[in-house]
Design an enzyme around this catalytic site. Structure first.
Site, mmCIF file in Angstrom:
data_model
loop_
_atom_site.group_PDB
_atom_site.id
_atom_site.type_symbol
_atom_site.label_atom_id
_atom_site.label_comp_id
_atom_site.label_asym_id
_atom_site.label_seq_id
_atom_site.Cartn_x
_atom_site.Cartn_y
_atom_site.Cartn_z
ATOM 1 N N LYS A 10 50.918 48.444 4.123
ATOM 2 C CA LYS A 10 51.872 48.314 3.028
ATOM 3 C C LYS A 10 52.541 49.673 2.750
ATOM 4 O O LYS A 10 52.073 50.716 3.247
ATOM 5 C CB LYS A 10 51.143 47.787 1.789
ATOM 6 C CG LYS A 10 50.577 46.370 1.970
ATOM 7 C CD LYS A 10 49.920 45.882 0.679
ATOM 8 C CE LYS A 10 49.387 44.467 0.811
ATOM 9 N NZ LYS A 10 48.814 43.982 -0.470
ATOM 10 N N TYR A 50 54.942 35.615 0.830
ATOM 11 C CA TYR A 50 54.104 35.463 -0.364
ATOM 12 C C TYR A 50 54.368 34.135 -1.083
ATOM 13 O O TYR A 50 54.206 34.049 -2.306
ATOM 14 C CB TYR A 50 54.309 36.655 -1.307
ATOM 15 C CG TYR A 50 53.586 37.913 -0.850
ATOM 16 C CD1 TYR A 50 52.211 37.916 -0.604
ATOM 17 C CD2 TYR A 50 54.269 39.108 -0.675
ATOM 18 C CE1 TYR A 50 51.546 39.066 -0.182
ATOM 19 C CE2 TYR A 50 53.602 40.269 -0.257
ATOM 20 C CZ TYR A 50 52.241 40.239 -0.016
ATOM 21 O OH TYR A 50 51.582 41.379 0.383
ATOM 22 N N ASN A 117 47.042 48.220 -2.363
ATOM 23 C CA ASN A 117 45.766 48.210 -1.637
ATOM 24 C C ASN A 117 45.925 48.362 -0.122
ATOM 25 O O ASN A 117 45.095 47.887 0.640
ATOM 26 C CB ASN A 117 44.984 46.949 -2.009
ATOM 27 C CG ASN A 117 45.784 45.690 -1.780
ATOM 28 O OD1 ASN A 117 46.873 45.756 -1.212
ATOM 29 N ND2 ASN A 117 45.254 44.566 -2.181
ATOM 30 N N HIS A 120 47.530 44.359 4.407
ATOM 31 C CA HIS A 120 47.482 42.897 4.298
ATOM 32 C C HIS A 120 46.902 42.353 5.591
ATOM 33 O O HIS A 120 47.187 42.894 6.664
ATOM 34 C CB HIS A 120 48.895 42.326 4.112
ATOM 35 C CG HIS A 120 48.955 40.845 4.353
ATOM 36 N ND1 HIS A 120 48.647 39.928 3.374
ATOM 37 C CD2 HIS A 120 49.222 40.130 5.474
ATOM 38 C CE1 HIS A 120 48.743 38.702 3.892
ATOM 39 N NE2 HIS A 120 49.093 38.800 5.162
ATOM 40 N N GLU A 131 52.514 33.511 9.373
ATOM 41 C CA GLU A 131 52.945 34.874 9.036
ATOM 42 C C GLU A 131 53.465 35.625 10.267
ATOM 43 O O GLU A 131 54.428 36.387 10.172
ATOM 44 C CB GLU A 131 51.789 35.642 8.381
ATOM 45 C CG GLU A 131 51.433 35.063 7.013
ATOM 46 C CD GLU A 131 50.247 35.749 6.344
ATOM 47 O OE1 GLU A 131 49.615 36.619 6.988
ATOM 48 O OE2 GLU A 131 49.959 35.421 5.183
HETATM 49 P P1 IDP Z 1 44.616 39.769 -0.240
HETATM 50 O O1 IDP Z 1 45.750 40.727 0.104
HETATM 51 O O2 IDP Z 1 43.312 40.505 -0.397
HETATM 52 O O3 IDP Z 1 44.540 38.596 0.701
HETATM 53 P P2 IDP Z 1 45.906 38.017 -2.203
HETATM 54 O O4 IDP Z 1 45.147 37.263 -3.234
HETATM 55 O O5 IDP Z 1 46.512 37.256 -1.060
HETATM 56 O O6 IDP Z 1 44.960 39.197 -1.693
HETATM 57 O O7 IDP Z 1 47.073 38.780 -2.986
HETATM 58 C C1 IDP Z 1 48.161 39.354 -2.326
HETATM 59 C C2 IDP Z 1 48.423 40.736 -2.876
HETATM 60 O O8 IDP Z 1 48.857 40.640 -4.227
HETATM 61 C C3 IDP Z 1 47.177 41.638 -2.960
HETATM 62 O O9 IDP Z 1 46.878 42.266 -1.738
HETATM 63 C C4 IDP Z 1 47.573 42.607 -4.042
HETATM 64 O O10 IDP Z 1 48.463 43.607 -3.540
HETATM 65 C C5 IDP Z 1 48.340 41.715 -5.011
HETATM 66 N N1 IDP Z 1 47.476 41.132 -6.040
HETATM 67 C C6 IDP Z 1 46.639 40.068 -5.906
HETATM 68 N N2 IDP Z 1 46.015 39.768 -7.046
HETATM 69 C C7 IDP Z 1 46.472 40.657 -7.958
HETATM 70 C C8 IDP Z 1 46.208 40.852 -9.352
HETATM 71 O O11 IDP Z 1 45.424 40.129 -9.994
HETATM 72 N N3 IDP Z 1 46.870 41.888 -9.958
HETATM 73 C C9 IDP Z 1 47.727 42.680 -9.289
HETATM 74 N N4 IDP Z 1 48.010 42.530 -7.978
HETATM 75 C C10 IDP Z 1 47.396 41.539 -7.310
#
Ligand code: IDP
Length: 139
Positions: A10, A50, A117, A120, A131
């Site tokens: 990212k 997304y 984070n 992805h 994807e």
């Molecule tokens: P993942 O990337 O670990 O699979 P997902 O639930 O698919 O997690 O969420 C996609 C992205 O959205 C996450 O990587 C993170 O950047 C963001 N995200 C997910 N949940 C939250 C939240 O509760 N608060 C803020 N950002 C979130």
């Protein structure tokens, strides 16, 4: 069974100069880099990528974050690499991601509206194919 998965570094990972470190961990694990490109995402591409998060409170900040700089898009190949890359990445929340993982070792909470984070990874075989088709339409 050999699988393919879509992995992204990212914008925070690219901006912080962690591309080499993240790719190093993928290669050290033994997954093959079938594709690797520095890319600028677009709102249209992210809306597809997304899709499942439309309407969630973090959706808009997530898209804004993903448009804030280039990303590295990769297709990885290897036995069980979908689960394997998610294991390398660690939990979504970088504050609690286990040490030893990309998010656990290199990520932290910055007090922003979206979790920055670093990476992805697709979460299932159908998602991976969907994807990969979005990021690499010719694959
Ligand atoms: P993942 O990337 O670990 O699979 P997902 O639930 O698919 O997690 O969420 C996609 C992205 O959205 C996450 O990587 C993170 O950047 C963001 N995200 C997910 N949940 C939250 C939240 O509760 N608060 C803020 N950002 C979130």
């Amino acid at each position: 069974m050999t699988e393919r998965t879509l992995a992204l570094i990212k914008p925070d990972g690219v901006r912080r100069g962690l591309t080499g470190e993240i790719v190093r961990r993928i290669e050290a694990k033994g997954y093959t880099l079938a594709r690797l490109e520095l890319r600028e995402a677009t709102p249209e591409l992210l809306a597809e990528h997304y899709e499942e998060h439309h309407g969630k409170p973090f959706y808009e900040p997530l898209v804004e974050f993903m448009l804030s700089g280039p990303v590295v898009a990769m297709v990885l190949e290897g036995e069980r690499c979908i689960e394997g890359f998610r294991s390398l990445a660690g939990a979504t929340d970088p504050t609690v991601a286990a040490p030893g993982t990309i998010r656990g070792d290199l990520g932290r909470d910055w007090g922003l509206k979206v979790q920055q984070n670093l990476v992805h990874g697709s979460d299932a075989p159908e998602t991976a194919e969907r994807e990969i088709g979005i990021w690499f339409p010719a694959s």
